[in-house]
Design a protein around this motif. Structure first.
Motif, short mmCIF file in Angstrom:
data_model
loop_
_atom_site.label_atom_id
_atom_site.label_comp_id
_atom_site.label_asym_id
_atom_site.label_seq_id
_atom_site.Cartn_x
_atom_site.Cartn_y
_atom_site.Cartn_z
N GLY A 17 45.00 35.01 41.27
CA GLY A 17 44.55 36.05 42.19
C GLY A 17 44.75 37.40 41.57
N ALA A 18 44.03 38.38 42.07
CA ALA A 18 44.17 39.75 41.57
C ALA A 18 44.55 40.68 42.70
N LEU A 19 45.31 41.70 42.37
CA LEU A 19 45.70 42.73 43.33
C LEU A 19 45.11 44.06 42.86
N ILE A 20 44.31 44.68 43.73
CA ILE A 20 43.72 45.99 43.44
C ILE A 20 44.40 47.01 44.33
N THR A 21 44.94 48.06 43.72
CA THR A 21 45.69 49.08 44.45
C THR A 21 45.16 50.46 44.13
N ASP A 42 36.98 33.23 42.80
CA ASP A 42 35.54 33.10 43.09
C ASP A 42 34.94 34.39 43.64
N GLY A 43 35.73 35.45 43.72
CA GLY A 43 35.22 36.74 44.17
C GLY A 43 35.49 37.04 45.64
N MET A 58 35.38 47.88 41.16
CA MET A 58 36.72 47.34 40.96
C MET A 58 36.75 45.82 41.17
N LEU A 59 35.94 45.33 42.11
CA LEU A 59 35.85 43.87 42.29
C LEU A 59 35.27 43.21 41.04
N ASP A 60 34.26 43.82 40.44
CA ASP A 60 33.69 43.27 39.20
C ASP A 60 34.74 43.21 38.10
N ARG A 63 37.29 40.45 38.84
CA ARG A 63 36.76 39.11 38.54
C ARG A 63 36.73 38.85 37.04
N GLU A 64 36.36 39.87 36.27
CA GLU A 64 36.38 39.72 34.81
C GLU A 64 37.78 39.44 34.31
N MET A 65 38.76 40.16 34.83
CA MET A 65 40.14 39.97 34.41
C MET A 65 40.64 38.58 34.80
#
Length: 321
Positions: A17-21, A42-43, A58-60, A63-65
């Protein structure tokens, strides 16, 4: 949103999972520093950093990361106008981190702190390209070089007395919002089988004791099936210093209650502070969902300002149902 719980769930169920802050804001931006969203491989995502082109980009990147596997954190510096064509015109720095099963042990204490409720602070620093978070305080330590983050949910306590049509609609309306609802009724079969996560249904035996034990700063809504019971609860609430005491009803009901409050010796200032009818001015529809929506906005105003602005008080209309 419980960020760490959601992130740990994504890692457990989906492998990562990713965390965007929103790490830093200068000027006008869609969200404040500390706004967060959690992203699945899966986005799919929970939360928002404000929508629009900033969020899409940032979502793109997240997902790449995630596709590249767990790696170093990344800070993306964006000028909202020149870079993204957004009218806000400010500048933001966005922190994006990826996590997998190796991080579950470190996520555990954050999940537990979040579950306890309220706000908590962690100290952060970069170590080998990744963010390290600690609870131990370095306040006043000049050797500490990093930043602090605030997590958790500051939920305003709301007591709703009465599980009738409006009470039910109001509990649903408050479900996604930063309130902790204590929902009270003296009838055994008053409550629905399923409740929102932020609501607790309580069989009410002593309403005045409930008022006496309510936390300072609680918001009080009185809408029971019985006018004498409404009277007793409202009088008890007005004797304390709550920022909002709302009573469902009409101008006629208010006048009758005011007369009784004076007989009980309540100060005129306390009596004037009663919100009755409840909800925003100019909304006359008596549908329970409409009343609930109107009251919800009013509670958000009180939460924001600490009190009800007097020019926002409802007119002499009725919301008896």
């Amino acid at each position: 949103m419980r960020v760490w719980n959601q992130l740990a769930d994504f890692v457990t169920r989906h492998g990562s999972g990713a965390l965007i802050t929103v790490h830093d804001v200068k000027g006008s931006a869609p969200r404040e520093a500390g706004a967060r969203m959690v992203v699945r491989p899966d986005g799919a995502f929970h939360g928002t950093i404000g929508g629009g082109q900033l969020e899409f980009r940032m979502l793109d990147i997240a997902r790449e990361m995630l596709g590249a596997g767990r790696g170093p954190a990344r800070i993306v510096d964006q000028a909202l106008g020149p870079d993204l064509g957004q009218c806000c015109g400010g500048r933001v720095k966005i922190l994006i981190e990826t996590f997998d099963s190796r991080d579950l042990e470190d996520l555990g204490p954050l999940v537990e702190a979040e579950a306890e409720g309220g706000l908590f602070e962690v100290e952060c620093r970069m170590e080998e390209g990744r963010v390290r978070r600690e609870f131990s305080s370095a306040v006043g330590d000049d050797r500490w070089t990093g930043w602090r983050e605030t997590h958790g949910e500051a939920r305003t306590p709301v007591l709703i007395f009465g599980a009738g049509h409006v009470g039910r609609a109001l509990v649903l309306s408050l479900a996604p919002l930063p309130f902790a609802v204590r929902w009270l009724d003296d009838r055994d079969d008053a409550f629905p089988a399923h409740l929102p996560a932020n609501a607790k249904a309580v069989r009410m035996w002593d309403p005045e004791a409930e008022v006496a034990e309510a936390k300072p700063g609680s918001l009080m809504l009185v809408m029971t099936h019985d006018h004498p019971l409404d009277m007793a609860i409202a009088a008890a609430a007005l004797k304390r210093d709550f920022p909002y005491v709302g009573l469902i009803g009409s101008a006629t009901k208010r006048a009758r209650f005011e007369k009784r409050f004076r007989e009980l010796g309540l100060a005129e200032e306390k009596i004037r502070s009663l919100v009755c009818p409840i909800g925003l001015p100019g909304i006359a529809d008596k549908d329970p969902a409409v009343i609930a929506a109107s009251v919800t906005v009013q509670l958000l105003q009180v939460r924001e300002h600490g009190r009800l602005e007097r020019n926002l008080s409802p007119p002499a209309a009725s919301n008896d149902t």
